[in-house]
Write a protein that holds these residues in place. Structure first.
Motif, PDB file in Angstrom:
ATOM      1  N   GLU A 151       0.819  -1.226   0.000  1.00 14.88           N
ATOM      2  CA  GLU A 151       0.000   0.000   0.000  1.00 14.88           C
ATOM      3  C   GLU A 151       0.846   1.267   0.000  1.00 14.88           C
ATOM      4  OE1 GLU A 151      -0.053  -2.373   2.238  1.00 14.88           O
ATOM      5  OE2 GLU A 151      -0.004  -1.617   4.289  1.00 14.88           O
ATOM      6  N   ALA A 152       2.169   1.111   0.222  1.00 13.40           N
ATOM      7  CA  ALA A 152       3.042   2.290   0.193  1.00 13.40           C
ATOM      8  C   ALA A 152       3.590   2.562  -1.205  1.00 13.40           C
ATOM      9  CB  ALA A 152       4.193   2.098   1.171  1.00 13.40           C
ATOM     10  N   LEU A 153       3.238   1.702  -2.175  1.00 16.56           N
ATOM     11  CA  LEU A 153       3.678   1.951  -3.563  1.00 16.56           C
ATOM     12  C   LEU A 153       3.065   3.248  -4.073  1.00 16.56           C
ATOM     13  CD1 LEU A 153       3.279  -1.441  -5.509  1.00 16.56           C
ATOM     14  CD2 LEU A 153       5.408  -0.311  -4.883  1.00 16.56           C
ATOM     15  N   GLY A 154       3.813   3.964  -4.916  1.00 17.59           N
ATOM     16  CA  GLY A 154       3.267   5.166  -5.543  1.00 17.59           C
ATOM     17  C   GLY A 154       2.522   4.786  -6.817  1.00 17.59           C
ATOM     18  N   TRP A 155       1.773   5.758  -7.367  1.00 21.80           N
ATOM     19  CA  TRP A 155       1.026   5.498  -8.615  1.00 21.80           C
ATOM     20  C   TRP A 155       1.978   5.195  -9.771  1.00 21.80           C
ATOM     21  CZ3 TRP A 155      -3.420   4.351  -6.995  1.00 21.80           C
ATOM     22  CH2 TRP A 155      -4.075   5.093  -6.013  1.00 21.80           C
ATOM     23  N   THR A 156       3.108   5.898  -9.820  1.00 21.67           N
ATOM     24  CA  THR A 156       4.063   5.667 -10.907  1.00 21.67           C
ATOM     25  C   THR A 156       4.648   4.265 -10.817  1.00 21.67           C
ATOM     26  OG1 THR A 156       4.642   7.982 -10.605  1.00 21.67           O
ATOM     27  CG2 THR A 156       6.009   6.727 -12.107  1.00 21.67           C
ATOM     28  N   ALA A 157       4.959   3.848  -9.574  1.00 19.81           N
ATOM     29  CA  ALA A 157       5.495   2.496  -9.387  1.00 19.81           C
ATOM     30  C   ALA A 157       4.455   1.459  -9.805  1.00 19.81           C
ATOM     31  CB  ALA A 157       5.903   2.297  -7.942  1.00 19.81           C
ATOM     32  N   ALA A 158       3.174   1.705  -9.445  1.00 21.28           N
ATOM     33  CA  ALA A 158       2.108   0.767  -9.821  1.00 21.28           C
ATOM     34  C   ALA A 158       1.992   0.662 -11.343  1.00 21.28           C
ATOM     35  CB  ALA A 158       0.782   1.213  -9.224  1.00 21.28           C
ATOM     36  N   LEU A 159       2.107   1.826 -11.996  1.00 18.00           N
ATOM     37  CA  LEU A 159       2.053   1.838 -13.461  1.00 18.00           C
ATOM     38  C   LEU A 159       3.257   1.079 -14.039  1.00 18.00           C
ATOM     39  CD1 LEU A 159       0.140   3.187 -15.527  1.00 18.00           C
ATOM     40  CD2 LEU A 159       1.785   5.037 -15.711  1.00 18.00           C
ATOM     41  N   GLY A 160       4.427   1.255 -13.400  1.00 19.12           N
ATOM     42  CA  GLY A 160       5.636   0.556 -13.852  1.00 19.12           C
ATOM     43  C   GLY A 160       5.485  -0.954 -13.733  1.00 19.12           C
ATOM     44  N   VAL A 161       4.923  -1.406 -12.596  1.00 19.37           N
ATOM     45  CA  VAL A 161       4.716  -2.847 -12.424  1.00 19.37           C
ATOM     46  C   VAL A 161       3.707  -3.349 -13.466  1.00 19.37           C
ATOM     47  CG1 VAL A 161       3.979  -4.659 -10.821  1.00 19.37           C
ATOM     48  CG2 VAL A 161       5.256  -2.701  -9.958  1.00 19.37           C
ATOM     49  N   GLY A 162       2.686  -2.532 -13.735  1.00 21.80           N
ATOM     50  CA  GLY A 162       1.695  -2.903 -14.756  1.00 21.80           C
ATOM     51  C   GLY A 162       2.329  -3.014 -16.130  1.00 21.80           C
ATOM     52  N   LEU A 163       3.222  -2.065 -16.443  1.00 21.92           N
ATOM     53  CA  LEU A 163       3.914  -2.118 -17.745  1.00 21.92           C
ATOM     54  C   LEU A 163       4.816  -3.347 -17.818  1.00 21.92           C
ATOM     55  CD1 LEU A 163       4.767   1.637 -18.312  1.00 21.92           C
ATOM     56  CD2 LEU A 163       3.353   0.204 -19.793  1.00 21.92           C
ATOM     57  N   ALA A 164       5.436  -3.681 -16.675  1.00 27.34           N
ATOM     58  CA  ALA A 164       6.283  -4.885 -16.652  1.00 27.34           C
ATOM     59  C   ALA A 164       5.445  -6.118 -16.939  1.00 27.34           C
ATOM     60  CB  ALA A 164       6.971  -5.009 -15.293  1.00 27.34           C
ATOM     61  N   GLN A 165       4.208  -6.128 -16.417  1.00 22.90           N
ATOM     62  CA  GLN A 165       3.327  -7.267 -16.679  1.00 22.90           C
ATOM     63  C   GLN A 165       3.027  -7.392 -18.184  1.00 22.90           C
ATOM     64  OE1 GLN A 165      -0.627  -9.338 -14.851  1.00 22.90           O
ATOM     65  NE2 GLN A 165      -0.717  -7.134 -15.021  1.00 22.90           N
ATOM     66  N   SER A 166       3.010  -6.230 -18.870  1.00 17.23           N
ATOM     67  CA  SER A 166       2.728  -6.246 -20.310  1.00 17.23           C
ATOM     68  C   SER A 166       3.821  -6.969 -21.096  1.00 17.23           C
ATOM     69  CB  SER A 166       2.609  -4.819 -20.854  1.00 17.23           C
ATOM     70  OG  SER A 166       1.786  -4.065 -20.035  1.00 17.23           O
ATOM     71  N   LEU A 167       5.024  -7.039 -20.531  1.00 22.27           N
ATOM     72  CA  LEU A 167       6.107  -7.764 -21.222  1.00 22.27           C
ATOM     73  C   LEU A 167       5.738  -9.221 -21.461  1.00 22.27           C
ATOM     74  CD1 LEU A 167       9.301  -6.472 -19.389  1.00 22.27           C
ATOM     75  CD2 LEU A 167       8.575  -5.936 -21.714  1.00 22.27           C
ATOM     76  N   LEU A 185      11.995  -4.091  -7.555  1.00 23.88           N
ATOM     77  CA  LEU A 185      12.681  -2.829  -7.865  1.00 23.88           C
ATOM     78  C   LEU A 185      11.903  -1.625  -7.331  1.00 23.88           C
ATOM     79  CD1 LEU A 185      14.011  -3.560 -11.464  1.00 23.88           C
ATOM     80  CD2 LEU A 185      15.177  -3.796  -9.264  1.00 23.88           C
ATOM     81  N   ALA A 186      10.586  -1.847  -7.045  1.00 23.37           N
ATOM     82  CA  ALA A 186       9.797  -0.776  -6.422  1.00 23.37           C
ATOM     83  C   ALA A 186       9.835  -0.908  -4.898  1.00 23.37           C
ATOM     84  CB  ALA A 186       8.358  -0.833  -6.923  1.00 23.37           C
ATOM     85  N   ASP A 187      10.801  -1.674  -4.399  1.00 17.87           N
ATOM     86  CA  ASP A 187      11.083  -1.789  -2.959  1.00 17.87           C
ATOM     87  C   ASP A 187      10.140  -2.701  -2.187  1.00 17.87           C
ATOM     88  OD1 ASP A 187      13.148  -0.048  -3.423  1.00 17.87           O
ATOM     89  OD2 ASP A 187      11.994   1.720  -2.855  1.00 17.87           O
ATOM     90  N   LEU A 188       9.389  -3.563  -2.883  1.00 16.86           N
ATOM     91  CA  LEU A 188       8.629  -4.570  -2.140  1.00 16.86           C
ATOM     92  C   LEU A 188       9.583  -5.695  -1.766  1.00 16.86           C
ATOM     93  CD1 LEU A 188       5.376  -4.902  -4.325  1.00 16.86           C
ATOM     94  CD2 LEU A 188       5.767  -3.439  -2.331  1.00 16.86           C
ATOM     95  N   ASP A 189       9.263  -6.432  -0.685  1.00 11.17           N
ATOM     96  CA  ASP A 189      10.078  -7.621  -0.407  1.00 11.17           C
ATOM     97  C   ASP A 189       9.497  -8.803  -1.207  1.00 11.17           C
ATOM     98  OD1 ASP A 189       7.835  -8.344   0.962  1.00 11.17           O
ATOM     99  OD2 ASP A 189       8.677  -8.053   2.952  1.00 11.17           O
ATOM    100  N   HIS A 190      10.160  -9.950  -1.165  1.00 14.09           N
ATOM    101  CA  HIS A 190       9.746 -11.061  -2.024  1.00 14.09           C
ATOM    102  C   HIS A 190       8.302 -11.530  -1.780  1.00 14.09           C
ATOM    103  CE1 HIS A 190      14.035 -11.334  -3.051  1.00 14.09           C
ATOM    104  NE2 HIS A 190      13.599 -11.916  -4.148  1.00 14.09           N
ATOM    105  N   PRO A 191       7.898 -11.741  -0.503  1.00 10.07           N
ATOM    106  CA  PRO A 191       6.515 -12.192  -0.308  1.00 10.07           C
ATOM    107  C   PRO A 191       5.491 -11.192  -0.823  1.00 10.07           C
ATOM    108  CG  PRO A 191       7.784 -12.531   1.687  1.00 10.07           C
ATOM    109  CD  PRO A 191       8.646 -11.734   0.765  1.00 10.07           C
ATOM    110  N   ASP A 192       5.715  -9.884  -0.577  1.00 15.01           N
ATOM    111  CA  ASP A 192       4.759  -8.873  -1.041  1.00 15.01           C
ATOM    112  C   ASP A 192       4.797  -8.726  -2.563  1.00 15.01           C
ATOM    113  OD1 ASP A 192       3.445  -8.228   1.220  1.00 15.01           O
ATOM    114  OD2 ASP A 192       4.541  -6.371   1.634  1.00 15.01           O
ATOM    115  N   ALA A 193       6.008  -8.812  -3.146  1.00  8.69           N
ATOM    116  CA  ALA A 193       6.110  -8.706  -4.616  1.00  8.69           C
ATOM    117  C   ALA A 193       5.349  -9.857  -5.271  1.00  8.69           C
ATOM    118  CB  ALA A 193       7.580  -8.719  -5.049  1.00  8.69           C
ATOM    119  N   ALA A 194       5.470 -11.070  -4.689  1.00  8.22           N
ATOM    120  CA  ALA A 194       4.766 -12.219  -5.247  1.00  8.22           C
ATOM    121  C   ALA A 194       3.258 -12.066  -5.061  1.00  8.22           C
ATOM    122  CB  ALA A 194       5.251 -13.500  -4.576  1.00  8.22           C
TER     123      ALA A 194
END
Lengths: 279, 68
Positions: A151-167, A185-194
């Motif tokens: 929940e501490a991710l910024g909107w830009t980071a969320a958009l970046g993760v979304g763009l990464a999903q597009s790959l 890379l947006a500073d989540l740890d492994h469990p939260d990133a997954a």
């Protein structure tokens, strides 16, 4: 049923289900016509099973997120609620893959869905995971970028993760692999990133399968309700087991073993197809 | 922000209409956008309608009174 198991596992493990769908049939001498209407209809059913498994696994979280989203729309204002924030981050992260998927998926797959490019993308997938892990470790070692919750991710980071999903539209690039790397890379740890990667994948897989449901009723589809239900169930059970395993796995482990798998599998496939050992 | 959200809403509604009627000649761009008569697909209108709804929600957030 083997195809259902393969789908359930490879859709959520960071190894590219689409890449495996292109590479495995010729390697294992499966005679599957991937443009056949019955095969396409069966794939829709398998995706539906995977999406339902994800929804069931994260059911409590989804109920809270949807409630919080509806409440914020009714209120007309964003609040500091954790579930609402995660919900809107997921919306922002889903928009890029929704747009790019609908507009370009067919063209991308026409261009790249053949074994040699897929094998190369599978190797690229490995390097993306290795690079992501190395960068994250470097950030941790410097100590200037501590982990933060989703929940501490910024909107830009969320958009970046979304763009990464597009790959993952590129066959051979894994959806969960690229989103987990972007999350790290947006500073989540492994469990939260997954967890964020699986939450982000749910609406995309669900929407993609629901929009393809008309394929089940096309003329010439030779899959009955029993086969469809069995495929959906097997894919769902396998996907549920996969996400349960992966959420435990990422508490103490990282992406590197999957990177090694993709590197070896991609290199082997590249050699076999380039030297025409397998046609 | 309000103006931009409104413009986006109008653009996506127009895109949805074009993707339902698909009146344009087929080429790479109109095919990708779903505006051509070549293989019309339900995915395009659904995408544009979802984006239009999201634009409306953004407009609602942008026009709401700030919290006291």
């Amino acid at each position: 049923m083997l195809l259902a198991v393969l789908q359930g596992v490879s859709e959520l493990f960071p190894v590219s289900s689409l890449g495996h769908t292109v590479l495995l049939p010729p390697l294992l001498h499966w005679h599957i016509d991937e443009s056949d209407v019955s095969f396409l209809a069966f794939v829709v059913v398998l995706h539906l099973g995977t999406a339902l498994a994800l929804l069931v696994f994260y059911r409590d979280e989804w109920v809270r997120i949807v409630r919080a989203l509806v409440a914020s729309i009714v209120r007309g204002r964003l609040s500091r609620d954790r579930d609402e924030r995660i919900g809107w981050l997921l919306v922002v992260g889903t928009v890029p893959v929704g747009i790019l998927g609908v507009l370009f998926q067919s063209a991308v797959q026409r261009l790249f869905a053949s074994p040699i490019p897929v094998a190369m993308f599978l190797m690229l997938n490995a390097f993306v995971m290795f690079a992501g892990e190395a960068l994250r470790r470097r950030q941790h070692a410097r100590g200037d970028r501590p982990s933060r919750p989703i929940e501490a991710l910024g909107w830009t980071a969320a958009l970046g993760v979304g763009l990464a999903q597009s790959l993952a539209l590129l066959p051979g690039i894994s959806r969960s692999g690229s989103t987990i790397v972007a999350g790290l890379l947006a500073d989540l740890d492994h469990p939260d990133a997954a967890r964020y990667a699986f939450l982000l994948a749910t609406p995309v897989i669900l929407a993609a399968s629901l929009l393809e449901i008309p394929k089940l009723f096309e003329p010439g589809v030779a899959i009955g309700p029993v086969e469809s239900l069995a495929g959906c169930l097997v894919a769902g059970i396998t996907a549920y087991a996969s996400v349960a395993f992966l959420t435990r796995y990422f508490r103490h482990n990282d992406l590197r073993p999957f990177g090694w798998y993709c590197l070896v599998a991609g290199a082997t496939a590249l050699v076999l197809f380039a030297t025409k050992v397998v046609a | 922000m309000k103006g931009f959200a409104l413009v986006l809403f109008v653009v996506f509604v127009l895109c949805a209409i074009l993707s339902v009627l698909h009146p344009l000649a087929p080429n790479a761009v109109t095919d990708a956008l779903g505006f051509s008569s070549d293989k019309p697909h339900v995915k395009h209108p659904v995408l544009y309608l979802v984006l239009a709804v999201l634009s409306l929600i953004w407009l609602r957030f942008a026009t709401a009174q700030p919290a006291r």
